[in-house]
Motif scaffolding. Structure first.
Motif, short mmCIF file in Angstrom:
data_model
loop_
_atom_site.label_atom_id
_atom_site.label_comp_id
_atom_site.label_asym_id
_atom_site.label_seq_id
_atom_site.Cartn_x
_atom_site.Cartn_y
_atom_site.Cartn_z
N THR A 279 44.69 -32.80 7.31
CA THR A 279 44.98 -33.00 5.89
C THR A 279 44.99 -34.48 5.54
O THR A 279 44.40 -34.91 4.54
N ASP B 20 41.49 -35.89 5.78
CA ASP B 20 40.71 -35.39 4.64
C ASP B 20 41.05 -36.13 3.35
O ASP B 20 40.21 -36.26 2.47
N ARG B 21 42.27 -36.61 3.25
CA ARG B 21 42.70 -37.34 2.06
C ARG B 21 42.37 -38.83 2.15
O ARG B 21 42.77 -39.62 1.30
#
Length: 167
Positions: free
Chosen positions: A139, A142-143
């Motif tokens: 996460t 991905d950010r």
């Protein structure tokens, strides 16, 4: 195995000549990645740290940089472990070692009297395992977070979560 053969540009039979099973292939892949990424060297600073806070920092940074290198493969094995017995065996082994590493770190905090109130070795080890799960790391990457950012902020999180307040 067919996908590996196709990607490598060889026949499926050629893959089986080198790897008797998917489990052998997965084990060799992770052995290779661990060797190339020097997993023991990366995490040596954790055991060599002069104090528990520095050990947490070293752990967070080493984990973030290691995951940047292995996350795609780790996510694939984790996903396949749900339906593939070979992948499941490998995933269980990987999780065993993650848990053992985490537990050793938490045991150090407890042994040196700095484990925050409310935590036991078991609960802190379990929470640490959850905090460094593939999904959490994925996460953040991905950010757009860099491994340095993940390491820095994970370190801050681990210190504030697991270290007892200074007296």
């Amino acid at each position: 195995m067919a996908a590996v053969a196709e990607r490598a540009g060889v026949s499926r039979r050629a893959v089986y000549l080198h790897f008797a099973s998917r489990a052998d292939l997965v084990s060799e892949l992770f052995g290779y990645v661990n060797e190339i990424e020097d997993i023991e060297g990366r995490f040596a600073a954790v055991g060599d740290a002069p104090d528990p806070a520095t050990a947490l920092d070293a752990f967070a940074r080493a984990h973030a940089h290691f995951m940047a290198a292995v996350l795609p493969a780790s996510l694939a094995v984790e996903r396949e472990a749900r339906t593939d017995p070979d992948a499941a065996r490998h995933w269980d082994t990987a999780m065993y070692w993650r848990d053992a590493t985490n537990r050793a770190l938490v045991e150090r905090l407890a042994r040196e009297g700095v484990l925050a109130p409310g935590w036991t070795i078991d609960t802190a080890s379990d929470m640490l395992l959850a905090l460094i799960a593939n999904g959490v790391t994925a996460t953040l990457f991905d950010r757009g977070w860099t491994p340095d950012q993940v390491g820095e902020h994970t370190s801050r999180l681990l210190r504030s979560t697991f270290l007892a307040p200074a007296r």
